[in-house]
Design an enzyme around this catalytic site. Structure first.
Site, PDB file in Angstrom:
ATOM      1  N   ARG A  55       0.990  -1.092  -0.039  1.00 18.93           N
ATOM      2  CA  ARG A  55       0.006  -0.068   0.107  1.00 18.93           C
ATOM      3  C   ARG A  55       0.662   1.200  -0.029  1.00 18.93           C
ATOM      4  NH1 ARG A  55       1.101   2.315   4.750  1.00 18.93           N
ATOM      5  NH2 ARG A  55       1.270   0.986   6.584  1.00 18.93           N
ATOM      6  N   GLY A  56       0.235   2.335  -0.122  1.00 19.43           N
ATOM      7  CA  GLY A  56       0.960   3.841  -0.136  1.00 19.43           C
ATOM      8  C   GLY A  56       1.287   4.145   1.328  1.00 19.43           C
ATOM      9  N   GLY A  57       2.039   5.200   1.554  1.00 19.43           N
ATOM     10  CA  GLY A  57       2.221   5.443   2.764  1.00 19.43           C
ATOM     11  C   GLY A  57       3.499   4.939   3.560  1.00 19.43           C
TER      12      GLY A  57
ATOM     13  N   ILE B 119      -4.977   6.314   5.893  1.00 20.60           N
ATOM     14  CA  ILE B 119      -5.334   5.903   4.546  1.00 20.60           C
ATOM     15  C   ILE B 119      -4.153   5.264   4.112  1.00 20.60           C
ATOM     16  CG2 ILE B 119      -6.382   6.222   2.256  1.00 20.60           C
ATOM     17  CD1 ILE B 119      -8.464   7.877   3.601  1.00 20.60           C
ATOM     18  N   GLY B 120      -4.265   4.280   3.297  1.00 18.27           N
ATOM     19  CA  GLY B 120      -3.095   3.665   2.599  1.00 18.27           C
ATOM     20  C   GLY B 120      -3.860   2.676   1.594  1.00 18.27           C
TER      21      GLY B 120
ATOM     22  N   PHE C  81      -8.798   2.036   5.031  1.00 26.07           N
ATOM     23  CA  PHE C  81      -8.472   2.955   5.975  1.00 26.07           C
ATOM     24  C   PHE C  81      -8.574   2.332   7.327  1.00 26.07           C
ATOM     25  CE2 PHE C  81     -13.118   2.672   4.956  1.00 26.07           C
ATOM     26  CZ  PHE C  81     -13.636   2.430   6.439  1.00 26.07           C
TER      27      PHE C  81
ATOM     28  N   CYS D  93       2.865   7.277  10.287  1.00 25.10           N
ATOM     29  CA  CYS D  93       2.836   7.703   8.772  1.00 25.10           C
ATOM     30  C   CYS D  93       4.057   8.433   8.335  1.00 25.10           C
ATOM     31  CB  CYS D  93       1.584   8.635   8.381  1.00 25.10           C
ATOM     32  SG  CYS D  93      -0.018   7.695   9.111  1.00 25.10           S
TER      33      CYS D  93
END
Length: 229
Positions: free
Chosen positions: A85-87, A153-154, A166, A183
């Site tokens: 995932r992002g983040g 969120i990611g 989330f 984060c």
């Protein structure tokens, strides 16, 4: 910014799981993404669950933002799991409402940015149900209350299908967040609905609120199914 709810609903599936190990949840997401892409699954899925204690690392890494020795986490039995995932680094634990939308974005008419904003909107509306005024903040995706982060969120997208999602802090123990720069943000304090209200909250009520707003914001008519639809 206020993301409107979608008035026309599409059929969707709901997996409402009490608690699931993070790696098992990740495997479940991967299988659903593959099935959605291949056409074996003809509708979107929303997974709502809680995780046993775990730290996850996003595509940007984040181990450098761990502020305690990894050995301490090993002694406590808390894994650190790298994912796609992002983040950056984040924590999941019991009392946190985690939502994983497995959504085919093109057929649902979502762009990635607007979809992320929709996930923020779900958390904002859920917080409002408990008297907490949450909002977006330019520092980082997610939702915030008076400079403290309430929800993260990611997401990742594969073959046009979203996964990850989330995490809204409801009654989660906030101590482990103090072991990282959440984060990747130094000096940021995490908070929860319980801390902001000063009340003992019913996690079942929080989960019901999340499901209600997910259905409205994402425009899904969610039908409960077992883990393998």
């Amino acid at each position: 910014m206020n993301t409107p709810a979608r008035t026309k609903r599409r059929p969707g599936l709901l997996m409402d799981i009490p608690v699931l190990d993070y790696r098992e949840a990740l495997e479940l997401q991967h299988s659903l993404v593959d099935a959605r892409h291949a056409g074996r699954l003809d509708r979107d899925v929303f997974i709502l669950l809680e995780h046993p204690p775990v730290f996850t690392l996003g595509r940007r890494g984040g181990l450098e933002n761990l502020t305690v020795p990894e050995e301490m986490l090993r002694r406590r039995g808390i894994p650190v799991v790298p994912i796609e995932r992002g983040g950056n680094i984040t924590y999941h634990g019991p009392g946190q409402a985690v939502g994983y939308p497995i959504v085919h974005l093109p057929s649902a008419g979502w762009k990635v940015v607007s979809f992320v904003e929709a996930l923020e909107e779900i958390m904002i509306r859920t917080a409002a149900d408990f008297g907490v005024s949450a909002r977006r903040d330019g520092r980082n995706r997610g939702v915030w209350v008076n400079g403290k982060k309430l929800g993260s969120i990611g997401i990742a997208v594969r073959h046009g299908v979203s996964f990850h999602g989330f995490a809204l802090n409801a009654v989660v123990d906030l101590e482990p967040f103090g072991w990282v720069n959440p984060c990747g943000l130094a000096g940021v304090e995490m908070t929860s609905l319980a801390r902001e209200t000063g009340k003992t909250l019913d996690m079942k009520a929080v989960r019901r609120s999340v499901l209600h707003h997910t259905a409205h914001v994402l425009g899904l008519d969610l039908q409960p199914v077992n883990r393998k639809p």
